[in-house]
Design a protein around this motif. Structure first.
Motif, PDB file in Angstrom:
ATOM      1  N   ILE A  36     104.579 140.203 -50.315  1.00  0.00           N
ATOM      2  CA  ILE A  36     104.846 141.108 -49.200  1.00  0.00           C
ATOM      3  C   ILE A  36     103.977 140.705 -48.014  1.00  0.00           C
ATOM      4  O   ILE A  36     102.856 140.246 -48.189  1.00  0.00           O
ATOM      5  CB  ILE A  36     104.592 142.570 -49.645  1.00  0.00           C
ATOM      6  CG1 ILE A  36     105.051 143.566 -48.611  1.00  0.00           C
ATOM      7  CG2 ILE A  36     103.163 142.796 -50.028  1.00  0.00           C
ATOM      8  CD1 ILE A  36     105.045 144.994 -49.120  1.00  0.00           C
ATOM      9  N   SER A  37     104.502 140.861 -46.817  1.00  0.00           N
ATOM     10  CA  SER A  37     103.771 140.472 -45.606  1.00  0.00           C
ATOM     11  C   SER A  37     102.971 141.664 -45.069  1.00  0.00           C
ATOM     12  O   SER A  37     103.245 142.814 -45.425  1.00  0.00           O
ATOM     13  CB  SER A  37     104.755 140.009 -44.534  1.00  0.00           C
ATOM     14  OG  SER A  37     105.468 141.122 -44.018  1.00  0.00           O
ATOM     15  N   PRO A  38     102.006 141.395 -44.176  1.00  0.00           N
ATOM     16  CA  PRO A  38     101.279 142.505 -43.542  1.00  0.00           C
ATOM     17  C   PRO A  38     102.225 143.440 -42.773  1.00  0.00           C
ATOM     18  O   PRO A  38     102.015 144.653 -42.757  1.00  0.00           O
ATOM     19  CB  PRO A  38     100.305 141.803 -42.592  1.00  0.00           C
ATOM     20  CG  PRO A  38     100.076 140.472 -43.224  1.00  0.00           C
ATOM     21  CD  PRO A  38     101.408 140.102 -43.829  1.00  0.00           C
ATOM     22  N   ASP A  39     103.280 142.895 -42.157  1.00  0.00           N
ATOM     23  CA  ASP A  39     104.232 143.737 -41.433  1.00  0.00           C
ATOM     24  C   ASP A  39     104.988 144.662 -42.388  1.00  0.00           C
ATOM     25  O   ASP A  39     105.240 145.825 -42.074  1.00  0.00           O
ATOM     26  CB  ASP A  39     105.225 142.880 -40.647  1.00  0.00           C
ATOM     27  CG  ASP A  39     104.568 142.160 -39.478  1.00  0.00           C
ATOM     28  OD1 ASP A  39     103.581 142.689 -38.921  1.00  0.00           O
ATOM     29  OD2 ASP A  39     105.040 141.070 -39.120  1.00  0.00           O
ATOM     30  N   GLN A  40     105.341 144.135 -43.550  1.00  0.00           N
ATOM     31  CA  GLN A  40     106.016 144.972 -44.541  1.00  0.00           C
ATOM     32  C   GLN A  40     105.048 146.020 -45.104  1.00  0.00           C
ATOM     33  O   GLN A  40     105.443 147.143 -45.383  1.00  0.00           O
ATOM     34  CB  GLN A  40     106.593 144.105 -45.664  1.00  0.00           C
ATOM     35  CG  GLN A  40     107.761 143.261 -45.206  1.00  0.00           C
ATOM     36  CD  GLN A  40     108.103 142.164 -46.189  1.00  0.00           C
ATOM     37  OE1 GLN A  40     107.227 141.587 -46.822  1.00  0.00           O
ATOM     38  NE2 GLN A  40     109.391 141.861 -46.288  1.00  0.00           N
TER      39      GLN A  40
END
Length: 150
Positions: A36-40
């Motif tokens: 998972i990304s920081p934006d997610q």
């Protein structure tokens, strides 16, 4: 109060950009093991505080397009972190909620973020933090003026 010039604030602007980028990559390192990304991750934090939000409202909160949001949501839904239910009032829209798996991830992410944030702020006093927050609030109000919102 003495008038400032661009030269007076240029270093601060560059520091803000550099700090944001550094924090983003640090969080990316910590969240990539969850696929998972920081934006997610940020998206899940917002969902945690706004259960039953629809996609349009969430896109506005994140200041991103519905298309960008849709891609992020697909990934989170595939990982089992959220559910999408068709809105009864508008069949083109979906209501979003976090799953138990998503809640577990958020608890882990919050623990990591708190730990890393406290390390980042070692040596910074409460007074200095208050001053920075005051300056940021002034800047945010000035941005609203520039956008004609105030």
């Amino acid at each position: 109060m003495e008038k400032i010039s661009f030269d007076d604030v240029e270093k601060m602007i560059n520091n803000f950009q550099s700090l944001h980028k550094t924090m983003h990559y640090m969080m990316m390192e910590k969240t990539e093991k969850f696929n998972i990304s920081p934006d997610q991750t940020r998206l899940l934090f917002i969902l945690q505080n706004h259960q039953n939000i629809n996609q349009n409202a969430l896109a506005k909160k994140l200041n991103i397009t519905k298309a960008t949001l849709s891609v992020r949501l697909q990934r989170l839904e595939k990982l089992g972190y959220l559910t999408k239910t068709q809105d009864k009032n508008d069949k083109r829209n979906y209501i979003l909620n976090i799953t138990e798996t998503g809640e577990v991830f958020i608890e882990t992410a919050i623990r990591i973020m708190k730990e890393k944030t406290l390390i980042m702020f070692e040596g910074v006093s409460k007074e200095q933090i208050a001053i920075i927050n005051d300056v940021i609030d002034i800047m945010k109000n000035n941005i609203k003026k520039c956008k004609g919102e105030e």
